[in-house]
Design a protein around this motif. Structure first.
Motif, short mmCIF file in Angstrom:
data_model
loop_
_atom_site.label_atom_id
_atom_site.label_comp_id
_atom_site.label_asym_id
_atom_site.label_seq_id
_atom_site.Cartn_x
_atom_site.Cartn_y
_atom_site.Cartn_z
N PRO A 114 8.81 -35.08 -10.78
CA PRO A 114 8.13 -36.02 -11.68
C PRO A 114 8.22 -35.62 -13.15
N ASN B 86 1.00 -34.68 -22.26
CA ASN B 86 0.93 -33.74 -23.38
C ASN B 86 0.19 -32.44 -23.05
N MET B 87 0.18 -32.07 -21.76
CA MET B 87 -0.50 -30.83 -21.37
C MET B 87 0.24 -29.61 -21.91
N MET B 88 1.54 -29.72 -22.06
CA MET B 88 2.30 -28.57 -22.55
C MET B 88 2.63 -28.72 -24.03
N GLN B 89 2.11 -29.76 -24.64
CA GLN B 89 2.22 -29.99 -26.09
C GLN B 89 3.64 -29.81 -26.62
N VAL C 100 5.67 -27.61 -26.03
CA VAL C 100 6.08 -26.21 -26.22
C VAL C 100 7.14 -25.80 -25.20
N PHE C 101 6.95 -26.22 -23.97
CA PHE C 101 7.94 -25.92 -22.95
C PHE C 101 7.81 -26.90 -21.79
N ARG C 102 8.81 -26.86 -20.90
CA ARG C 102 8.73 -27.63 -19.66
C ARG C 102 8.77 -26.63 -18.51
N GLU C 103 8.19 -27.02 -17.39
CA GLU C 103 8.09 -26.09 -16.27
C GLU C 103 9.20 -26.28 -15.26
N PRO C 104 9.85 -25.19 -14.85
CA PRO C 104 10.87 -25.34 -13.82
C PRO C 104 10.25 -25.64 -12.45
N VAL C 105 10.77 -26.65 -11.79
CA VAL C 105 10.30 -26.99 -10.44
C VAL C 105 11.48 -26.82 -9.48
N TYR C 106 11.26 -26.05 -8.44
CA TYR C 106 12.33 -25.84 -7.45
C TYR C 106 12.47 -27.07 -6.57
N ARG D 45 13.52 -29.02 -14.92
CA ARG D 45 12.37 -28.84 -15.80
C ARG D 45 11.55 -30.12 -15.86
N TRP E 73 3.03 -33.74 -14.08
CA TRP E 73 2.90 -34.55 -12.88
C TRP E 73 1.49 -35.13 -12.86
N LYS F 10 -1.48 -33.37 -11.12
CA LYS F 10 -1.78 -32.12 -11.81
C LYS F 10 -2.44 -32.38 -13.15
N GLU G 273 10.77 -21.52 -22.46
CA GLU G 273 12.20 -21.85 -22.43
C GLU G 273 12.99 -20.98 -23.41
N GLY H 23 6.04 -23.02 -9.53
CA GLY H 23 7.24 -23.80 -9.30
C GLY H 23 6.95 -25.04 -8.46
#
Lengths: 138, 339
Positions: free
Chosen positions: A7, A12-15, A17-23, A35, A39, A42, B152, B254
């Motif tokens: 998803p 804007n939870m991470m503003q 700054v970064f994106r989260e890697p999802v396996y 990335r 979601w 969440k 990142e 993750g």
């Protein structure tokens, strides 16, 4: 989960700054990371937790303005702390922090202690004494 | 403050989902050992489940999908035979000096920090969590060069900013803790390390004789979730259930409480061990991960409607029972497949 199903619901939870890697699994059945900016479910549970924090801050702010609690109570909530944690940062006993939550005790605090509290909360002494002075309202 | 130094080690940063895995993976790469995040996670037996109703954070019982901080690190160094030097310092200035000395000696240095005062962190993620891991790989003027595994890109912190996060207070206070690779063996026995890692995880998930851990813990949580709305009222019940999903989907998992990451590990392991069963199981785990995500979807709805009574708690609790059954079956098969 497939890579194409990762998803991208931005709240804007991470503003930015970064994106989260999802396996996730690519079309050949190999695990890889995609990335994600967020979601929905969440974001919802995080927002709920922050709503609770903000509610508590506002509630305490009202109590401080009404003279029921000292500004320290407000800044404790604002920094998501509790008396125990503040005591550790201050290097004093917890019961002393609790004592300082009462406005009449707070009024008697000397300059040194006030400066120390201000430093712990990353604000000026003026903001500590008068919570209306602080400008970065969340 | 120490005399200024100007050092930038040739440190390659790679983003990971989980900080402990990421720091280990990035540090080892510096010494020529290429181990992916899922590999570090699997060998370090990072997958777990626990629900501890008496242990509360912010007044809400703790549900966790991982072992205590530091455990993955400990297990991986033991299983791969890598020696790390570790130090804590009672005096902050000494801790900073020791870091500078390390950098002068060309050693990228891992350390524990609190995230609340971490200036580059997005605000919604800044709370008093003190077991975050980063690597410092250089210093330019008064700025430390930071490889934060969940970011990142490379980051920097000033001397004062770094000192502050290294001496964050509260639970797991880092006390200037830092660590670096000391002895890296010529040959690493990956196969046996993988098998040990898998065995340990199966044991943790299946056989701990306390109902709060592993598969039993999931069933225990199901019972609790079912009772939440009656026991706690709509609003608090939503907070309690929301907390489970926050742990499941927080930075570092993750997604799906590490299930997808562990699936990625099993897939890599299947190639190394030439074991096709592990590959099949890796797909099965992805499906189980999807069930955890479904649980999150139901919870998201509960949380959004938190001011009314909600029927979904039973649905959520039922789903947890399905997940527990699937995981029990899964870890039994996993255990058998490496015999």
């Amino acid at each position: 989960m497939k890579t194409t199903d990762v998803p991208q619901d931005d709240a804007n939870m991470m503003q930015g700054v970064f994106r989260e890697p999802v396996y996730s699994l690519d079309k050949d059945g190999n695990y890889t990371t995609v990335r994600s900016v967020g979601w929905d479910p969440k974001n919802a549970v995080m927002q709920e937790a922050w709503d609770n924090v903000n509610e508590k801050i506002e509630h305490t702010r009202q109590d401080v303005l009404a003279g029921k609690l000292s500004p320290i109570a407000y800044y404790i909530e604002k920094n998501i702390m509790d008396t125990g944690l503040v005591a550790k940062y201050m290097g004093i006993w917890k019961w002393r922090v609790k004592k300082h939550l009462k406005p009449h005790n707070f009024a008697k605090l000397n300059n040194e202690i006030l400066e120390k509290y201000a430093k712990v909360f990353s604000i000026s002494k003026e903001e500590l004494i008068d919570i209306d002075k602080q400008n970065d309202h969340q | 403050m120490t005399n200024s130094i100007n050092i930038e080690l040739n440190f390659q940063h790679k983003q990971s989902a989980h900080c402990e895995n990421g720091v280990v993976s990035n540090l080892l790469r510096y010494y020529g050992i290429e181990l992916s995040e899922p590999m570090v996670f699997g060998i370090g037996s990072g997958l777990f489940f626990s629900h501890m109703p008496f242990l509360k954070v912010g007044g809400i019982p703790v549900t966790s999908f991982r072992p205590l901080p530091g455990i993955i690190f400990k297990r991986i160094s033991k299983r791969l035979g890598i020696k790390f030097e570790k130090h804590k310092y009672s005096k902050p200035l000494k801790a900073m000096d020791a870091l500078d000395t390390n950098l002068r000696n060309g050693i990228p240095t891992g350390m524990l920090v609190g995230v609340y005062h971490l200036t580059y962190f997005p605000d919604p993620y800044r709370f008093h969590f003190n077991a975050h891991n980063i690597v410092v790989y250089g210093k330019k003027d008064n700025n430390y060069l930071i490889s934060d595994p969940i970011m990142e890109d490379y980051k920097t912190l000033t001397y004062d900013e770094l000192l502050k996060v290294r001496y964050a207070k509260g639970t797991f206070a880092p006390k200037g803790h830092m660590y670096w690779a000391k002895n890296i063996p010529e040959n690493i026995d990956l196969e046996s390390a993988i098998i040990k890692g898998i065995k340990h995880t199966c044991k943790d998930m299946l056989t701990i004789p306390i109902p709060m851990f592993g598969v039993k813990g999931i069933r225990f949580l199901s019972k609790k979730v079912r009772s939440y709305p009656k026991k706690l009222g709509a609003k608090r019940a939503a907070s309690y259930t929301g907390q489970i999903v926050r742990a499941q989907e927080e930075i570092g998992t993750g997604g799906a409480g590490f299930r997808y990451m562990y699936g990625a590990f099993l897939q890599e392991a299947s190639t190394i061990l030439k074991n096709d069963n592990l590959k099949k199981l890796s797909y099965e785990l992805s499906e189980i991960g999807d069930l955890w995500r479904e649980f999150a979807v139901i919870t998201g709805r509960i949380v959004k409607n938190r001011n009314k009574a909600d029927e979904s708690y039973n649905k959520a609790a039922d789903l947890l029972l399905v997940i527990a059954d699937r995981e029990e079956e899964f870890f039994k098969k996993l255990k058998d497949s490496i015999k």
